[in-house]
Design a protein around this motif. Structure first.
Motif, PDB file in Angstrom:
ATOM      1  N   LEU A   1       1.554  21.739   6.896  1.00 36.41           N
ATOM      2  CA  LEU A   1       1.971  21.272   8.214  1.00 36.41           C
ATOM      3  C   LEU A   1       0.957  21.696   9.267  1.00 36.41           C
ATOM      4  O   LEU A   1       0.577  20.911  10.136  1.00 36.41           O
ATOM      5  CB  LEU A   1       3.358  21.830   8.553  1.00 36.41           C
ATOM      6  N   VAL A   2       0.478  22.929   9.182  1.00 39.88           N
ATOM      7  CA  VAL A   2      -0.515  23.433  10.137  1.00 39.88           C
ATOM      8  C   VAL A   2      -1.794  22.597  10.072  1.00 39.88           C
ATOM      9  O   VAL A   2      -2.453  22.358  11.091  1.00 39.88           O
ATOM     10  CB  VAL A   2      -0.812  24.921   9.872  1.00 39.88           C
ATOM     11  N   ALA A   3      -2.143  22.122   8.877  1.00 39.43           N
ATOM     12  CA  ALA A   3      -3.350  21.306   8.732  1.00 39.43           C
ATOM     13  C   ALA A   3      -3.256  20.021   9.544  1.00 39.43           C
ATOM     14  O   ALA A   3      -4.273  19.502  10.022  1.00 39.43           O
ATOM     15  CB  ALA A   3      -3.595  20.977   7.261  1.00 39.43           C
ATOM     16  N   THR A   4      -2.032  19.508   9.732  1.00 37.41           N
ATOM     17  CA  THR A   4      -1.871  18.284  10.528  1.00 37.41           C
ATOM     18  C   THR A   4      -2.065  18.556  12.022  1.00 37.41           C
ATOM     19  O   THR A   4      -2.205  17.621  12.805  1.00 37.41           O
ATOM     20  CB  THR A   4      -0.486  17.652  10.302  1.00 37.41           C
TER      21      THR A   4
ATOM     22  N   THR B   1      22.137  14.605   8.815  1.00 34.26           N
ATOM     23  CA  THR B   1      21.781  14.002   7.524  1.00 34.26           C
ATOM     24  C   THR B   1      20.304  13.649   7.428  1.00 34.26           C
ATOM     25  O   THR B   1      19.854  13.170   6.392  1.00 34.26           O
ATOM     26  CB  THR B   1      22.606  12.721   7.296  1.00 34.26           C
ATOM     27  N   GLU B   2      19.547  13.878   8.490  1.00 36.26           N
ATOM     28  CA  GLU B   2      18.142  13.475   8.525  1.00 36.26           C
ATOM     29  C   GLU B   2      17.214  14.650   8.263  1.00 36.26           C
ATOM     30  O   GLU B   2      17.548  15.801   8.554  1.00 36.26           O
ATOM     31  CB  GLU B   2      17.811  12.842   9.889  1.00 36.26           C
ATOM     32  N   ARG B   3      16.037  14.344   7.713  1.00 40.20           N
ATOM     33  CA  ARG B   3      15.004  15.346   7.472  1.00 40.20           C
ATOM     34  C   ARG B   3      13.702  14.892   8.122  1.00 40.20           C
ATOM     35  O   ARG B   3      13.320  13.712   8.017  1.00 40.20           O
ATOM     36  CB  ARG B   3      14.774  15.551   5.962  1.00 40.20           C
ATOM     37  N   LEU B   4      13.013  15.823   8.781  1.00 38.24           N
ATOM     38  CA  LEU B   4      11.678  15.541   9.310  1.00 38.24           C
ATOM     39  C   LEU B   4      10.678  15.737   8.176  1.00 38.24           C
ATOM     40  O   LEU B   4      10.598  16.817   7.595  1.00 38.24           O
ATOM     41  CB  LEU B   4      11.355  16.473  10.479  1.00 38.24           C
ATOM     42  N   VAL B   5       9.938  14.705   7.860  1.00 40.25           N
ATOM     43  CA  VAL B   5       9.079  14.740   6.672  1.00 40.25           C
ATOM     44  C   VAL B   5       7.963  15.768   6.833  1.00 40.25           C
ATOM     45  O   VAL B   5       7.743  16.609   5.953  1.00 40.25           O
ATOM     46  CB  VAL B   5       8.505  13.335   6.377  1.00 40.25           C
ATOM     47  N   LEU B   6       7.231  15.721   7.942  1.00 35.87           N
ATOM     48  CA  LEU B   6       6.147  16.683   8.139  1.00 35.87           C
ATOM     49  C   LEU B   6       6.699  18.075   8.431  1.00 35.87           C
ATOM     50  O   LEU B   6       6.211  19.080   7.908  1.00 35.87           O
ATOM     51  CB  LEU B   6       5.249  16.228   9.294  1.00 35.87           C
TER      52      LEU B   6
ATOM     53  N   PRO C   1       0.827  -1.208   0.000  1.00 35.87           N
ATOM     54  CA  PRO C   1       0.000   0.000   0.000  1.00 35.87           C
ATOM     55  C   PRO C   1       0.860   1.257   0.000  1.00 35.87           C
ATOM     56  O   PRO C   1       1.945   1.290   0.577  1.00 35.87           O
ATOM     57  CB  PRO C   1      -0.809  -0.124   1.290  1.00 35.87           C
ATOM     58  N   ARG C   2       0.367   2.277  -0.646  1.00 37.21           N
ATOM     59  CA  ARG C   2       1.024   3.584  -0.617  1.00 37.21           C
ATOM     60  C   ARG C   2       0.306   4.426   0.422  1.00 37.21           C
ATOM     61  O   ARG C   2      -0.910   4.499   0.442  1.00 37.21           O
ATOM     62  CB  ARG C   2       0.964   4.233  -1.991  1.00 37.21           C
ATOM     63  N   ILE C   3       1.058   5.060   1.299  1.00 43.16           N
ATOM     64  CA  ILE C   3       0.481   5.812   2.413  1.00 43.16           C
ATOM     65  C   ILE C   3       0.967   7.251   2.349  1.00 43.16           C
ATOM     66  O   ILE C   3       2.173   7.499   2.282  1.00 43.16           O
ATOM     67  CB  ILE C   3       0.898   5.187   3.765  1.00 43.16           C
ATOM     68  N   PHE C   4       0.036   8.198   2.353  1.00 44.06           N
ATOM     69  CA  PHE C   4       0.414   9.596   2.394  1.00 44.06           C
ATOM     70  C   PHE C   4       0.664  10.001   3.846  1.00 44.06           C
ATOM     71  O   PHE C   4      -0.140   9.706   4.734  1.00 44.06           O
ATOM     72  CB  PHE C   4      -0.666  10.468   1.752  1.00 44.06           C
ATOM     73  N   VAL C   5       1.778  10.701   4.069  1.00 42.76           N
ATOM     74  CA  VAL C   5       2.243  10.917   5.433  1.00 42.76           C
ATOM     75  C   VAL C   5       1.318  11.815   6.246  1.00 42.76           C
ATOM     76  O   VAL C   5       1.290  11.724   7.471  1.00 42.76           O
ATOM     77  CB  VAL C   5       3.679  11.486   5.431  1.00 42.76           C
ATOM     78  N   SER C   6       0.553  12.690   5.600  1.00 40.87           N
ATOM     79  CA  SER C   6      -0.355  13.545   6.358  1.00 40.87           C
ATOM     80  C   SER C   6      -1.393  12.717   7.107  1.00 40.87           C
ATOM     81  O   SER C   6      -1.922  13.144   8.135  1.00 40.87           O
ATOM     82  CB  SER C   6      -1.059  14.542   5.428  1.00 40.87           C
ATOM     83  N   HIS C   7      -1.680  11.515   6.601  1.00 41.00           N
ATOM     84  CA  HIS C   7      -2.643  10.632   7.253  1.00 41.00           C
ATOM     85  C   HIS C   7      -2.047   9.942   8.480  1.00 41.00           C
ATOM     86  O   HIS C   7      -2.773   9.321   9.260  1.00 41.00           O
ATOM     87  CB  HIS C   7      -3.138   9.572   6.275  1.00 41.00           C
ATOM     88  N   LEU C   8      -0.722  10.031   8.651  1.00 43.60           N
ATOM     89  CA  LEU C   8      -0.080   9.383   9.787  1.00 43.60           C
ATOM     90  C   LEU C   8       0.084  10.310  10.977  1.00 43.60           C
ATOM     91  O   LEU C   8       0.386   9.858  12.086  1.00 43.60           O
ATOM     92  CB  LEU C   8       1.297   8.848   9.378  1.00 43.60           C
ATOM     93  N   SER C   9      -0.095  11.613  10.784  1.00 43.67           N
ATOM     94  CA  SER C   9       0.092  12.555  11.879  1.00 43.67           C
ATOM     95  C   SER C   9      -0.911  12.292  13.002  1.00 43.67           C
ATOM     96  O   SER C   9      -2.122  12.295  12.789  1.00 43.67           O
ATOM     97  CB  SER C   9      -0.071  13.993  11.373  1.00 43.67           C
ATOM     98  N   GLY C  10      -0.403  12.033  14.199  1.00 39.48           N
ATOM     99  CA  GLY C  10      -1.260  11.791  15.359  1.00 39.48           C
ATOM    100  C   GLY C  10      -1.815  10.391  15.463  1.00 39.48           C
ATOM    101  O   GLY C  10      -2.557  10.083  16.398  1.00 39.48           O
ATOM    102  N   VAL C  11      -1.454   9.511  14.515  1.00 39.06           N
ATOM    103  CA  VAL C  11      -1.971   8.132  14.533  1.00 39.06           C
ATOM    104  C   VAL C  11      -1.396   7.388  15.744  1.00 39.06           C
ATOM    105  O   VAL C  11      -0.202   7.513  16.050  1.00 39.06           O
ATOM    106  CB  VAL C  11      -1.585   7.421  13.217  1.00 39.06           C
ATOM    107  N   PRO C  12      -2.211   6.608  16.462  1.00 36.53           N
ATOM    108  CA  PRO C  12      -1.697   5.872  17.620  1.00 36.53           C
ATOM    109  C   PRO C  12      -0.759   4.735  17.219  1.00 36.53           C
ATOM    110  O   PRO C  12      -0.915   4.132  16.162  1.00 36.53           O
ATOM    111  CB  PRO C  12      -2.966   5.330  18.295  1.00 36.53           C
ATOM    112  N   VAL C  13       0.206   4.468  18.087  1.00 39.01           N
ATOM    113  CA  VAL C  13       1.169   3.385  17.885  1.00 39.01           C
ATOM    114  C   VAL C  13       0.925   2.347  18.970  1.00 39.01           C
ATOM    115  O   VAL C  13       0.894   2.676  20.166  1.00 39.01           O
ATOM    116  CB  VAL C  13       2.617   3.909  17.971  1.00 39.01           C
ATOM    117  N   PHE C  14       0.735   1.085  18.567  1.00 42.65           N
ATOM    118  CA  PHE C  14       0.425   0.007  19.504  1.00 42.65           C
ATOM    119  C   PHE C  14       1.503  -1.070  19.474  1.00 42.65           C
ATOM    120  O   PHE C  14       2.140  -1.292  18.438  1.00 42.65           O
ATOM    121  CB  PHE C  14      -0.922  -0.648  19.148  1.00 42.65           C
TER     122      PHE C  14
END
Length: 423
Positions: free
Chosen positions: A171-174, A89-94, A6-19
């Motif tokens: 970013l603000v939308a997230t 060397t790292e970038r924050l995507v959101l 599956p292809r996942i757009f990162v804006s949909h991951l903002s605030g998603v719970p991790v279990f």
């Protein structure tokens, strides 16, 4: 790419719970960490920035992610609780890639990044940034005026360059569903440049709420990067006691200039608070408690308590005073507690159910006196009254805690102990 991946757009991951595998929540996704690569190769997704229950931001490698589906992330259950620190060397995507202006290689046209998509490589746990969702047109233009399209990562250039004046609307939308304290925590971990860009993109009320949750040095930093007229508007939208605390950190000339730009009524409240010593009831209080006249009813009081912009501490009681009913008021008559409002008929006059046994505090009462009062009477707020008997304001328990905790408490964890996700 695997055909079924599956292809996942990162804006949909903002605030998603991790279990973890047992179904226990570890935290929530706050960002994604990627590493740019040379030769137009798609960036490798290194992992997720997860905010755990103590507000600590930790790094969760993608190799420990076993599933990203149905609005949740599943991990192996083994989580390193060491605080996340971004490497050069790292970038924050959101935080760093969204809203960026990049160039379409085929046409040379500048576009704005609205979102990026990630996808897992076949037969491996590695993930890459797969696609870029962009909008044509000038930065800041309304979306409907520019064509949107999804392109391969290799089809654009410009991600490796430092950008001046990067937008922040996506970013603000997230942040939309996040509490001000959580947005403040995100801003705290951004670079000063990006923090200023996000602050400019927030509306005045939202920025005011977020500013109240930031450390004082970052409040001063953000305020200093706003145009003076807007800085005054944001100060007006803040609680008067928080605005006074912030202004007290500024040089005298800057403080006076901003007070002059504020609305006279708002400026008057803040000036009054600035006249008191910092660690006294007068310096701690808010000038906007719920004040009612003696002929108000329980129904009137409940209507005021229901206002959504009130903090729970301020909504826990109303103060009955003779006119005028804005601080400083006429004679203070007493307090009516929220529980009492729930027990009496709506037509009951508040003057008939006031609690007159609780003595108010004077504005020069010390911080230990305020703390002792709240503890002794099991209260979440205390009225502050001057020598003439007029109500000046109220000190709430959250303001007291702000002054009892260490200066850097907003930058540290809520809980000192480190617990693993399996515990």
């Amino acid at each position: 790419m695997a055909g079924g991946a599956p292809r996942i757009f990162v804006s949909h991951l903002s605030g998603v719970p991790v279990f973890d595998p047992n179904g226990d929540q570890v935290g929530r996704v706050r960002d994604l960490v990627a590493m740019l690569r040379v030769g137009g190769r798609p960036p490798r997704l290194l992992g997720l920035v997860v905010e755990v229950v103590s507000r600590r931001r930790i790094f969760l490698p993608m190799t420990r992610v076993t599933g990203v589906e149905s609005g949740q992330v599943i991990t192996t259950g083994v989580v390193n609780m060491r605080r996340f620190e971004q490497r050069p060397t790292e970038r924050l995507v959101l935080g760093e890639l969204l809203d960026r202006r990049v160039t379409l290689g085929a046409t040379g046209e500048e576009v704005t990044v609205l979102d990026v998509a990630i996808q897992q490589l076949p037969a491996r746990r590695d993930w890459e940034i797969d696609k870029i969702f962009v909008r044509k047109g000038k930065s800041g233009a309304l979306r409907r005026r520019g064509e949107t399209l999804t392109v391969e990562w290799s089809a654009v250039t410009g991600f490796s360059l430092e950008e001046e004046g990067q937008g922040a609307e996506n970013l603000v939308a997230t942040f939309e569903q996040m509490r001000p304290a959580d947005v403040a925590n995100v801003l705290h971990h951004l670079s000063p440049k990006r923090r200023a860009e996000v602050a400019n993109a927030l509306d005045d009320d939202r920025l005011a709420d977020v500013m109240e949750e930031l450390p004082e040095d970052e409040q001063v930093e953000i305020l200093g990067k706003l145009k003076e007229e807007r800085a005054a508007d944001v100060l007006e939208a803040m609680d008067p006691d928080d605005a006074a605390d912030l202004l007290s950190e500024l040089p005298e000339d800057d403080k006076e200039r901003l007070l002059t730009l504020m609305q006279p009524n708002d400026a008057a409240d803040v000036r009054r608070l600035l006249s008191y010593e910092e660690n006294t009831a007068g310096g701690l209080m808010t000038t906007e408690p719920i004040v009612l006249r003696p002929d108000a009813t329980v129904a009137d009081a409940l209507a005021r308590v229901r206002q959504s912009d009130l903090s729970p501490a301020l909504a826990a009681q109303v103060y009955v005073c003779r006119p005028p009913d804005e601080t400083p008021t006429g004679k203070y008559l007493g307090t009516v507690h929220f529980q009492r409002l729930l027990r009496d008929p709506p037509f009951t006059l508040v003057s008939s159910i006031v609690d007159t046994d609780l003595p108010p505090l004077r504005p020069d009462a010390s911080l230990p006196q305020v703390t002792s009062y709240l503890a002794a009477y099991n209260m979440v707020a205390v009225p502050v009254v001057d020598e003439s008997g007029s109500l000046l304001g109220a000190v709430t328990v959250d303001d007291v805690l702000d002054h009892l905790l260490p200066d850097d408490w907003r930058e540290t964890d809520f809980h000192a102990e480190e617990v693993s996700s399996g515990q």
